[in-house]
Design a protein around this motif. Structure first.
Motif, mmCIF file in Angstrom:
data_model
loop_
_atom_site.group_PDB
_atom_site.id
_atom_site.type_symbol
_atom_site.label_atom_id
_atom_site.label_comp_id
_atom_site.label_asym_id
_atom_site.label_seq_id
_atom_site.Cartn_x
_atom_site.Cartn_y
_atom_site.Cartn_z
ATOM 1 N N SER A 12 -1.960 4.814 -9.320
ATOM 2 C CA SER A 12 -0.517 4.614 -9.386
ATOM 3 C C SER A 12 -0.248 3.346 -10.188
ATOM 4 C CB SER A 12 0.060 4.473 -7.975
ATOM 5 O OG SER A 12 1.457 4.305 -8.030
ATOM 6 N N GLU A 13 0.835 3.368 -10.940
ATOM 7 C CA GLU A 13 1.217 2.168 -11.679
ATOM 8 C C GLU A 13 1.793 1.135 -10.709
ATOM 9 O OE1 GLU A 13 3.349 2.222 -15.374
ATOM 10 O OE2 GLU A 13 2.672 4.276 -15.780
ATOM 11 N N PHE A 14 1.547 -0.129 -11.034
ATOM 12 C CA PHE A 14 2.049 -1.243 -10.240
ATOM 13 C C PHE A 14 3.553 -1.115 -10.026
ATOM 14 C CE2 PHE A 14 3.892 -5.431 -9.745
ATOM 15 C CZ PHE A 14 3.020 -6.072 -8.872
ATOM 16 N N ARG A 49 0.615 0.758 3.999
ATOM 17 C CA ARG A 49 1.493 1.572 3.154
ATOM 18 C C ARG A 49 0.942 1.701 1.735
ATOM 19 N NH1 ARG A 49 7.180 -0.732 3.238
ATOM 20 N NH2 ARG A 49 7.634 1.156 2.071
ATOM 21 N N ILE A 50 0.318 0.646 1.224
ATOM 22 C CA ILE A 50 -0.298 0.714 -0.110
ATOM 23 C C ILE A 50 -1.407 1.766 -0.102
ATOM 24 C CG2 ILE A 50 -1.768 -0.515 -1.764
ATOM 25 C CD1 ILE A 50 -0.158 -3.099 -0.958
ATOM 26 N N CYS A 51 -2.287 1.685 0.883
ATOM 27 C CA CYS A 51 -3.393 2.641 0.975
ATOM 28 C C CYS A 51 -2.879 4.064 1.158
ATOM 29 C CB CYS A 51 -4.342 2.259 2.101
ATOM 30 S SG CYS A 51 -5.268 0.746 1.782
ATOM 31 N N GLY A 96 8.301 -0.273 -6.550
ATOM 32 C CA GLY A 96 9.542 0.421 -6.235
ATOM 33 C C GLY A 96 9.444 1.244 -4.961
ATOM 34 N N LEU A 97 8.334 1.916 -4.789
ATOM 35 C CA LEU A 97 8.120 2.739 -3.601
ATOM 36 C C LEU A 97 8.131 1.902 -2.330
ATOM 37 C CD1 LEU A 97 7.318 5.679 -2.773
ATOM 38 C CD2 LEU A 97 4.950 4.910 -2.926
ATOM 39 N N LEU A 98 7.505 0.726 -2.400
ATOM 40 C CA LEU A 98 7.388 -0.137 -1.226
ATOM 41 C C LEU A 98 8.578 -1.075 -1.061
ATOM 42 C CD1 LEU A 98 3.621 -0.976 -1.706
ATOM 43 C CD2 LEU A 98 4.601 0.669 -0.092
ATOM 44 N N GLY A 99 9.359 -1.257 -2.122
ATOM 45 C CA GLY A 99 10.544 -2.106 -2.050
ATOM 46 C C GLY A 99 10.226 -3.571 -1.852
ATOM 47 N N VAL A 100 9.212 -4.057 -2.573
ATOM 48 C CA VAL A 100 8.818 -5.463 -2.450
ATOM 49 C C VAL A 100 8.829 -6.130 -3.823
ATOM 50 C CG1 VAL A 100 7.401 -5.080 -0.392
ATOM 51 C CG2 VAL A 100 6.346 -4.908 -2.648
#
Length: 100
Positions: A32-34, A21-23, A39-43
């Motif tokens: 992309s900012e950390f 998902r990161i890739c 937030g996008l990944l919800g972790v």
């Protein structure tokens, strides 16, 4: 029967769900900012940091720091090697799911 693609290569490191998902999140953008990735990944920060370190150690991503409005921020981008590995992994998944 389709001939396997020359660039299709299953990648164990990328295959982990969060790293995939990161890739996938980084592939269409320059960086992309950390905080955006988190937030996008919800972790949690620690979970994202762990996976980013593994990708960075493999040379798949670059992590840089910059200052915005007096605050330190981190940005993440796929390297050429990382982009090639991601594209190859997705191609390999497509071949696997094609059932041939």
């Amino acid at each position: 029967m389709n001939k396997p693609s020359d660039h299709a290569r299953f990648d164990e490191l990328i295959h982990a769900p969060l790293r995939l998902r990161i890739c996938a999140s980084l592939a269409p953008v320059q960086w992309s900012e950390f905080a955006h990735l988190r937030g996008l990944l919800g972790v949690a920060d620690s979970v994202l940091s762990k996976h980013l370190k593994q990708l960075a150690a493999a040379g798949y991503i670059e992590i840089g720091r910059f200052t915005k409005l007096g605050r330190s921020h981190m940005r993440v981008s796929l390297t050429k090697t990382g982009r090639h590995a991601y594209v190859g992994h997705v191609a390999a998944l497509r071949e696997i799911t094609a059932g041939e």
